[in-house]
Design a protein around this motif. Structure first.
Motif, PDB file in Angstrom:
ATOM      1  N   LEU A  49       0.824  -1.207   0.000  1.00 27.92           N
ATOM      2  CA  LEU A  49       0.000   0.000   0.000  1.00 27.92           C
ATOM      3  C   LEU A  49       0.862   1.262   0.000  1.00 27.92           C
ATOM      4  O   LEU A  49       0.514   2.263  -0.633  1.00 27.92           O
ATOM      5  CB  LEU A  49      -0.947  -0.010   1.199  1.00 27.92           C
ATOM      6  CG  LEU A  49      -2.033  -1.079   1.165  1.00 27.92           C
ATOM      7  CD1 LEU A  49      -2.810  -1.093   2.472  1.00 27.92           C
ATOM      8  CD2 LEU A  49      -2.963  -0.858  -0.019  1.00 27.92           C
ATOM      9  N   ARG A  50       1.951   1.222   0.712  1.00 28.34           N
ATOM     10  CA  ARG A  50       2.848   2.385   0.779  1.00 28.34           C
ATOM     11  C   ARG A  50       3.481   2.686  -0.577  1.00 28.34           C
ATOM     12  O   ARG A  50       3.695   3.832  -0.940  1.00 28.34           O
ATOM     13  CB  ARG A  50       3.938   2.103   1.824  1.00 28.34           C
ATOM     14  CG  ARG A  50       5.057   3.099   1.883  1.00 28.34           C
ATOM     15  CD  ARG A  50       4.714   4.268   2.779  1.00 28.34           C
ATOM     16  NE  ARG A  50       5.866   5.083   3.065  1.00 28.34           N
ATOM     17  CZ  ARG A  50       6.339   6.017   2.245  1.00 28.34           C
ATOM     18  NH1 ARG A  50       5.777   6.213   1.080  1.00 28.34           N
ATOM     19  NH2 ARG A  50       7.376   6.755   2.585  1.00 28.34           N
ATOM     20  N   THR A  57      12.443   5.935  -6.863  1.00 26.31           N
ATOM     21  CA  THR A  57      13.166   6.563  -5.764  1.00 26.31           C
ATOM     22  C   THR A  57      12.471   6.310  -4.430  1.00 26.31           C
ATOM     23  O   THR A  57      13.121   5.979  -3.436  1.00 26.31           O
ATOM     24  CB  THR A  57      13.293   8.082  -6.000  1.00 26.31           C
ATOM     25  OG1 THR A  57      13.845   8.300  -7.297  1.00 26.31           O
ATOM     26  CG2 THR A  57      14.168   8.728  -4.965  1.00 26.31           C
ATOM     27  N   ASP A  58      11.156   6.458  -4.407  1.00 29.65           N
ATOM     28  CA  ASP A  58      10.405   6.204  -3.177  1.00 29.65           C
ATOM     29  C   ASP A  58      10.441   4.728  -2.801  1.00 29.65           C
ATOM     30  O   ASP A  58      10.501   4.376  -1.614  1.00 29.65           O
ATOM     31  CB  ASP A  58       8.953   6.665  -3.328  1.00 29.65           C
ATOM     32  CG  ASP A  58       8.841   8.180  -3.411  1.00 29.65           C
ATOM     33  OD1 ASP A  58       9.733   8.865  -2.863  1.00 29.65           O
ATOM     34  OD2 ASP A  58       7.876   8.667  -4.023  1.00 29.65           O
ATOM     35  N   MET A  59      10.403   3.846  -3.801  1.00 24.59           N
ATOM     36  CA  MET A  59      10.477   2.404  -3.529  1.00 24.59           C
ATOM     37  C   MET A  59      11.816   2.033  -2.913  1.00 24.59           C
ATOM     38  O   MET A  59      11.873   1.285  -1.939  1.00 24.59           O
ATOM     39  CB  MET A  59      10.246   1.610  -4.809  1.00 24.59           C
ATOM     40  CG  MET A  59       8.848   1.650  -5.310  1.00 24.59           C
ATOM     41  SD  MET A  59       8.688   0.616  -6.754  1.00 24.59           S
ATOM     42  CE  MET A  59       7.018   0.991  -7.228  1.00 24.59           C
ATOM     43  N   ASN A  65      14.963   1.290   3.987  1.00 27.17           N
ATOM     44  CA  ASN A  65      14.856   1.558   5.413  1.00 27.17           C
ATOM     45  C   ASN A  65      15.053   0.233   6.158  1.00 27.17           C
ATOM     46  O   ASN A  65      14.375  -0.750   5.889  1.00 27.17           O
ATOM     47  CB  ASN A  65      13.477   2.151   5.708  1.00 27.17           C
ATOM     48  CG  ASN A  65      13.276   2.466   7.166  1.00 27.17           C
ATOM     49  OD1 ASN A  65      14.092   2.112   8.020  1.00 27.17           O
ATOM     50  ND2 ASN A  65      12.188   3.139   7.465  1.00 27.17           N
ATOM     51  N   ALA A  66      15.980   0.198   7.101  1.00 27.17           N
ATOM     52  CA  ALA A  66      16.307  -1.044   7.804  1.00 27.17           C
ATOM     53  C   ALA A  66      15.104  -1.624   8.547  1.00 27.17           C
ATOM     54  O   ALA A  66      14.980  -2.842   8.664  1.00 27.17           O
ATOM     55  CB  ALA A  66      17.455  -0.809   8.774  1.00 27.17           C
ATOM     56  N   PHE A  67      14.206  -0.769   9.032  1.00 27.67           N
ATOM     57  CA  PHE A  67      13.027  -1.263   9.750  1.00 27.67           C
ATOM     58  C   PHE A  67      12.021  -1.932   8.814  1.00 27.67           C
ATOM     59  O   PHE A  67      11.138  -2.652   9.266  1.00 27.67           O
ATOM     60  CB  PHE A  67      12.352  -0.131  10.522  1.00 27.67           C
ATOM     61  CG  PHE A  67      13.178   0.374  11.662  1.00 27.67           C
ATOM     62  CD1 PHE A  67      13.400  -0.425  12.768  1.00 27.67           C
ATOM     63  CD2 PHE A  67      13.764   1.623  11.614  1.00 27.67           C
ATOM     64  CE1 PHE A  67      14.176   0.027  13.824  1.00 27.67           C
ATOM     65  CE2 PHE A  67      14.536   2.087  12.655  1.00 27.67           C
ATOM     66  CZ  PHE A  67      14.748   1.290  13.764  1.00 27.67           C
ATOM     67  N   ILE A  68      12.135  -1.689   7.530  1.00 27.75           N
ATOM     68  CA  ILE A  68      11.282  -2.337   6.532  1.00 27.75           C
ATOM     69  C   ILE A  68      12.061  -3.447   5.820  1.00 27.75           C
ATOM     70  O   ILE A  68      11.575  -4.569   5.669  1.00 27.75           O
ATOM     71  CB  ILE A  68      10.768  -1.314   5.493  1.00 27.75           C
ATOM     72  CG1 ILE A  68       9.950  -0.220   6.156  1.00 27.75           C
ATOM     73  CG2 ILE A  68       9.997  -2.010   4.379  1.00 27.75           C
ATOM     74  CD1 ILE A  68       8.645  -0.675   6.728  1.00 27.75           C
ATOM     75  N   GLY A  69      13.266  -3.168   5.365  1.00 22.75           N
ATOM     76  CA  GLY A  69      14.042  -4.098   4.554  1.00 22.75           C
ATOM     77  C   GLY A  69      14.475  -5.360   5.280  1.00 22.75           C
ATOM     78  O   GLY A  69      14.396  -6.462   4.726  1.00 22.75           O
ATOM     79  N   LEU A  70      14.936  -5.221   6.519  1.00 27.78           N
ATOM     80  CA  LEU A  70      15.412  -6.406   7.242  1.00 27.78           C
ATOM     81  C   LEU A  70      14.274  -7.375   7.579  1.00 27.78           C
ATOM     82  O   LEU A  70      14.418  -8.582   7.354  1.00 27.78           O
ATOM     83  CB  LEU A  70      16.204  -5.991   8.473  1.00 27.78           C
ATOM     84  CG  LEU A  70      17.524  -5.252   8.160  1.00 27.78           C
ATOM     85  CD1 LEU A  70      18.226  -4.856   9.441  1.00 27.78           C
ATOM     86  CD2 LEU A  70      18.418  -6.083   7.276  1.00 27.78           C
ATOM     87  N   PRO A  71      13.128  -6.907   8.092  1.00 28.49           N
ATOM     88  CA  PRO A  71      12.015  -7.850   8.270  1.00 28.49           C
ATOM     89  C   PRO A  71      11.530  -8.441   6.939  1.00 28.49           C
ATOM     90  O   PRO A  71      11.126  -9.598   6.885  1.00 28.49           O
ATOM     91  CB  PRO A  71      10.912  -7.012   8.919  1.00 28.49           C
ATOM     92  CG  PRO A  71      11.622  -5.896   9.574  1.00 28.49           C
ATOM     93  CD  PRO A  71      12.816  -5.606   8.709  1.00 28.49           C
TER      94      PRO A  71
END
Length: 129
Positions: A49-50, A57-59, A65-71
């Motif tokens: 959704l984001r 660039t936004d993707m 972002n580590a809080f999104i990419g690592l999970p």
């Protein structure tokens, strides 16, 4: 000669059929990875959704972002383990003996390839932009 085990052997509870420890591990792994996938659905929905309608660039910024990419990387590994186990169940139903072993090797190689390629892409975005 077929490698298929006769139905009479499987139906008799006094016969030993398969590897009990491996079967239990497979069962538990499939259930745990399935439960974790359900928990991660919220993260995946948030990301989709984001990023809907966003440019590259936004993707890159969002997944980087580590809080999104690592999970997301952890989710990818768990999904590939779940995928391998699910395909194993299907292959066990249709193939036996050497054919099963060959298809399982291909299944495992494919799942490892998907996991490594996906991890490389995600970790590149997280650590090197």
């Amino acid at each position: 000669m077929s490698d298929r085990i006769p139905d009479a052997v499987v139906a008799n509870p006094k016969t030993k059929y398969g590897n009990a420890k491996a079967s239990t591990r497979h069962f538990i792994t499939q259930r745990v990875t399935g439960a974790i996938n359900i928990l991660f659905i919220g993260l995946l929905a948030y990301i989709v959704l984001r990023l809907a309608g966003q440019d590259r660039t936004d993707m890159v910024a969002t997944i980087g972002n580590a809080f999104i990419g690592l999970p997301l990387a952890v989710l990818l590994v768990i999904v590939t383990v779940h995928m391998r186990n699910g395909m194993r169940d299907t292959l066990e139903d249709y193939f036996h003996g050497a054919a099963f072993a060959r298809f399982m090797a291909l299944n495992t190689a494919f799942c490892i390839f998907i996991a490594v390629a996906g991890l490389a892409a995600i970790l590149k975005l997280v650590f090197w932009g």
